[in-house]
Design a protein around this motif. Structure first.
Motif, PDB file in Angstrom:
ATOM      1  N   GLY A 298       0.680  -1.071   0.166  1.00 23.52           N
ATOM      2  CA  GLY A 298      -0.013  -0.153   0.002  1.00 23.52           C
ATOM      3  C   GLY A 298       0.850   1.234  -0.162  1.00 23.52           C
ATOM      4  N   PHE A 299       2.040   1.132  -0.634  1.00 29.44           N
ATOM      5  CA  PHE A 299       2.733   2.331  -0.288  1.00 29.44           C
ATOM      6  C   PHE A 299       2.221   3.511  -1.359  1.00 29.44           C
ATOM      7  N   PHE A 300       1.829   2.899  -2.425  1.00 30.76           N
ATOM      8  CA  PHE A 300       1.082   3.999  -3.588  1.00 30.76           C
ATOM      9  C   PHE A 300      -0.291   3.558  -3.584  1.00 30.76           C
ATOM     10  N   SER A 301      -0.928   4.750  -4.000  1.00 26.86           N
ATOM     11  CA  SER A 301      -2.430   4.785  -3.768  1.00 26.86           C
ATOM     12  C   SER A 301      -2.813   4.061  -5.372  1.00 26.86           C
TER      13      SER A 301
ATOM     14  N   PRO B 227       8.270 -17.250  -3.152  1.00 30.12           N
ATOM     15  CA  PRO B 227       7.251 -16.299  -3.883  1.00 30.12           C
ATOM     16  C   PRO B 227       6.845 -15.107  -2.946  1.00 30.12           C
ATOM     17  N   LEU B 228       6.919 -13.993  -3.815  1.00 29.08           N
ATOM     18  CA  LEU B 228       6.501 -12.884  -3.268  1.00 29.08           C
ATOM     19  C   LEU B 228       5.412 -11.930  -3.843  1.00 29.08           C
ATOM     20  N   PRO B 229       4.087 -12.527  -3.617  1.00 32.53           N
ATOM     21  CA  PRO B 229       2.900 -12.004  -4.135  1.00 32.53           C
ATOM     22  C   PRO B 229       2.616 -10.515  -3.436  1.00 32.53           C
ATOM     23  N   VAL B 230       2.450  -9.488  -4.388  1.00 31.12           N
ATOM     24  CA  VAL B 230       2.304  -8.142  -3.873  1.00 31.12           C
ATOM     25  C   VAL B 230       1.064  -7.614  -4.322  1.00 31.12           C
ATOM     26  N   LYS B 231       0.240  -6.926  -3.767  1.00 35.02           N
ATOM     27  CA  LYS B 231      -1.017  -6.197  -4.054  1.00 35.02           C
ATOM     28  C   LYS B 231      -0.445  -4.918  -4.814  1.00 35.02           C
ATOM     29  N   LYS B 232      -1.530  -4.634  -5.609  1.00 30.81           N
ATOM     30  CA  LYS B 232      -1.584  -3.130  -6.388  1.00 30.81           C
ATOM     31  C   LYS B 232      -0.835  -2.317  -5.358  1.00 30.81           C
ATOM     32  N   GLY B 233      -0.165  -1.333  -5.667  1.00 35.72           N
ATOM     33  CA  GLY B 233       0.452  -0.244  -4.908  1.00 35.72           C
ATOM     34  C   GLY B 233       1.502  -0.506  -3.837  1.00 35.72           C
ATOM     35  N   GLY B 234       1.628  -1.924  -3.768  1.00 37.76           N
ATOM     36  CA  GLY B 234       2.807  -2.148  -3.082  1.00 37.76           C
ATOM     37  C   GLY B 234       4.164  -2.024  -3.440  1.00 37.76           C
ATOM     38  N   LEU B 235       5.110  -1.673  -2.815  1.00 36.21           N
ATOM     39  CA  LEU B 235       6.634  -1.507  -3.152  1.00 36.21           C
ATOM     40  C   LEU B 235       7.429  -2.393  -2.710  1.00 36.21           C
ATOM     41  N   VAL B 236       8.096  -3.206  -3.358  1.00 34.58           N
ATOM     42  CA  VAL B 236       9.356  -4.179  -3.108  1.00 34.58           C
ATOM     43  C   VAL B 236      10.709  -3.266  -3.043  1.00 34.58           C
ATOM     44  N   LEU B 237      11.456  -3.234  -2.058  1.00 32.25           N
ATOM     45  CA  LEU B 237      12.735  -2.768  -2.093  1.00 32.25           C
ATOM     46  C   LEU B 237      13.770  -4.053  -2.297  1.00 32.25           C
TER      47      LEU B 237
END
Length: 283
Positions: A14-17, A221-231
């Motif tokens: 949720g880092f980005f809207s 695996p690293l599923p990420v929701k829309k708006g998520g930020l992976v460093l």
């Protein structure tokens, strides 16, 4: 921070809207609509070493894309003359490597106050943006990205000065090709580098050293929701699988280098230019 140091990656959901994600997606549609790539410049993007050398490696179009917005295509979408076999908007693999410098929407996201604030929390003193990419992972044909370390392509002295910011513009799932990581693999250095070939060589780039065989069972695996930020630490081993699903997996990613006390390798394929020195992350 301790998790990032331990694993070599970190997810900030949720880092980005949703609105910010949608603005990037709609902006890229406009860029594709105006896309003009002469057939002789159309290169298929691959992460397999031999294919990489044949496609990007023989292409000035790739080598000189560091300060421009350029287009790279999925495997099998072009005939031998460089004509599209499927609609061009469905054939594109990625757009790179200077969206952050030349496009107002991607520039705003890259230098947004929350990204700058995150950089400061991470202790980055003099971060500069070295490249950016929009990755499509097209439904059904979005190619696999083989296990790799970003520092293979973006080499610094000392190592450990590259950090990737990877933004999910749609839900990234195991079905549509989310990222996979080997936790803790960023502590072993690198064994392979992609460097500029000497003039007169048959390809523009070449590989020095070799990628070890990685144990598949070590990847998570690293599923990420829309708006998520992976460093993504520059030396962590990561990959993504072929997208065999019916949904795309759009992402915007950019890489930052801590420039304080760091030298950028003159052998890297990507070089700052007089037109585009690496811009500071902090504005």
């Amino acid at each position: 921070l301790s998790q990032l140091h331990r694993d070599g990656f970190l997810v900030l959901e949720g880092f980005f809207s949703a609105e910010e994600c949608d603005s990037m997606r709609s902006q890229i549609q406009g860029i594709i609509a105006g896309m003009e790539v002469p057939p002789h410049c159309r290169t298929e993007f691959s992460t397999r070493e031999q294919e990489q050398l044949q496609a990007q490696g023989s292409s000035d179009y790739f080598l000189t894309s560091g300060d421009k917005i350029r287009f790279f295509f999925e495997k099998g979408v072009l005939d031998e003359k460089g004509n599209f076999l499927i609609p061009k908007e469905k054939s594109i693999s990625k757009i790179g490597h200077a969206l952050h410098a030349h496009d107002p929407v991607f520039k705003q996201i890259t230098h947004s106050s929350k990204v700058q604030e995150l950089g400061r929390k991470l202790g980055l003193e003099r971060p500069v943006v070295v490249q950016s990419m929009y990755i499509f992972k097209q439904p059904g044909i979005g190619g696999e990205v083989t296990p790799h370390q970003d520092a293979t392509f973006l080499h610094t002295e000392p190592l450990g000065r590259i950090l990737g910011f990877w933004i999910a513009l749609e839900d990234a799932t195991q079905e549509n090709g989310c990222l996979w990581f080997i936790p803790g693999s960023h502590t072993n250095g690198i064994t392979r580098r992609m460097v500029r070939a000497p003039s007169g060589a048959s390809t523009c780039v070449e590989f020095v050293g070799s990628e070890p065989a990685y144990d598949d069972s070590l990847f998570i695996p690293l599923p990420v929701k829309k708006g998520g930020l992976v460093l993504i630490h520059g030396e962590v081993v990561h990959k993504s699988e072929l997208n065999s699903s019916g949904s795309s997996r759009h992402a915007f990613t950019f890489h930052v280098m801590e420039a304080e006390g760091t030298s950028w390798s003159k052998e890297n394929w990507l070089q700052p230019t007089p037109e585009l020195p690496f811009p500071s992350l902090y504005t």
